[in-house]
Design an enzyme around this catalytic site. Structure first.
Site, PDB file in Angstrom:
ATOM      1  CB  CYS A  86      -0.966  -0.051   1.186  1.00  0.00           C
ATOM      2  SG  CYS A  86      -2.340   1.103   1.028  1.00  0.00           S
ATOM      3  CG  HIS A 203      -3.453  -3.714   3.276  1.00  0.00           C
ATOM      4  ND1 HIS A 203      -2.414  -3.062   3.896  1.00  0.00           N
ATOM      5  CD2 HIS A 203      -4.175  -2.748   2.660  1.00  0.00           C
ATOM      6  CE1 HIS A 203      -2.513  -1.762   3.667  1.00  0.00           C
ATOM      7  NE2 HIS A 203      -3.565  -1.543   2.927  1.00  0.00           N
ATOM      8  CD  GLU A 205      -0.699  -5.557   5.781  1.00  0.00           C
ATOM      9  OE1 GLU A 205      -0.737  -6.174   4.691  1.00  0.00           O
ATOM     10  OE2 GLU A 205      -0.881  -4.332   5.868  1.00  0.00           O
TER      11      GLU A 205
END
Lengths: 230, 85
Positions: A86, A203, A205
């Site tokens: 990002c 994302h 994560e």
């Protein structure tokens, strides 16, 4: 394996990355302050999401001049893994670690949504535990995620299989409807020519537990371990 | 050393999709400004700097544009002549 997660003023996904590495992956992680000049022995560097320097001037434009970016550029040049997620992708592009740039979403709106991406190359350091053309569910949250580059650069990326993820629908079709930000050729993630620096807007994560709607990001991190252990 | 003031215009690279410019253009049409053909929204930056002369100041600002103020992949820039500040 030790992951170094860089905290810039305005980073906000550094904790998510730390959680994914330590709690989900079970590996060591440390926060790296952007003003430091020491990677503290990190094997893998993560440039996390957020709004470094308030996105002033352009997203990532000022963060790239943070002191620690000198060490990260050297780390990348040595062939070691660097992951930009990002805002981290935006910083990596501004720093010249990756080609192209991220511009304002074509519809001008901030997009925060669970999207689907298709794995385009499962032979990389970051994707070797996925199947080619597997569909992953991962969240995006950005206002400036429209990937652009010159046609020549885009062709080079595709010819070298360096487009790693593309926005796709549930059936794996690469369509305009599945593209959340107007990225050229639905590109969601790329790697550099060495294959060791990855940038992506979604994302992984934040897709590491059924609790948050998807665990598809777990193998992203496990892939790095698998490759290094091999 | 004298003090100079230099203005820089940064605009989206021609040919690249400029959604912000299009949104403003659409709004102007809604307001009745039907003759508007294109709008491009960029940044206007004013730099005050010490320099030996105007040329040197302009050269420095050109370098600043290349390194930080403009993105070479997506933006064009124009520098106005340096004026005494």
């Amino acid at each position: 394996m030790k992951f170094g997660i860089v905290t810039f003023p305005g980073s906000n996904c550094d904790y998510d990355a730390y959680h994914a590495v330590t709690e989900i992956l079970g590996e060591e992680a440390t926060y790296l302050w952007h003003k430091d000049h020491d990677l503290q022995g990190s094997d893998v560097i993560i440039l996390p999401g957020g709004f470094s320097y308030g996105d002033y001037l352009r997203a990532g434009a000022i963060a790239r001049f943070s002191p620690i970016m000198q060490e990260i550029a050297a780390h990348a040049k040595s062939g070691a893994p660097v992951i930009g997620i990002c805002n981290g992708f935006q910083i990596a592009c501004e720093a010249g670690l990756l080609p192209g740039a991220l511009m304002r979403n074509s519809h001008l709106q901030f997009v925060s949504a669970q999207v689907r991406i298709r794995v385009e190359n499962s032979g990389t350091l970051f994707t070797n535990l996925y199947e080619t053309h597997e569909i992953l569910r991962v969240p995006v949250a950005h206002g400036e995620g429209r990937y652009v580059a010159s046609p020549e650069v885009l062709d080079d990326l595709e010819n070298d299989a360096r487009v790693i993820f593309r926005y796709a629908d549930a059936k794996g079709n690469i369509s305009a409807d599945a593209n959340p930000n107007g990225s050229e050729r639905n590109i969601a993630g790329i790697v550099n020519d060495g294959g060791n620096v990855l940038g992506m807007m979604p994302h992984p994560e934040r897709a590491c537990s059924p609790l948050v709607g998807s665990s598809d990001g777990v193998r992203f991190f496990e892939s790095i371990l698998a490759r290094v252990a091999a | 050393m004298s003090k100079f003031r230099i203005a820089v215009h940064i605009t989206p690279r021609k040919g690249l999709l400029d959604p912000q410019g299009k949104a403003v253009s659409d709004a102007l049409h809604t307001l009745g400004f039907k003759a508007v053909k294109n709008v491009h929204v960029g940044r206007y930056i004013i730099i005050e700097t010490d320099s030996y002369d105007a040329i040197t100041a302009e050269e420095a600002v050109t370098e600043m544009c290349g390194k930080l103020l403009a993105n070479p992949v997506t933006e064009d820039f124009e520098i106005e002549s340096a004026v005494p500040a």
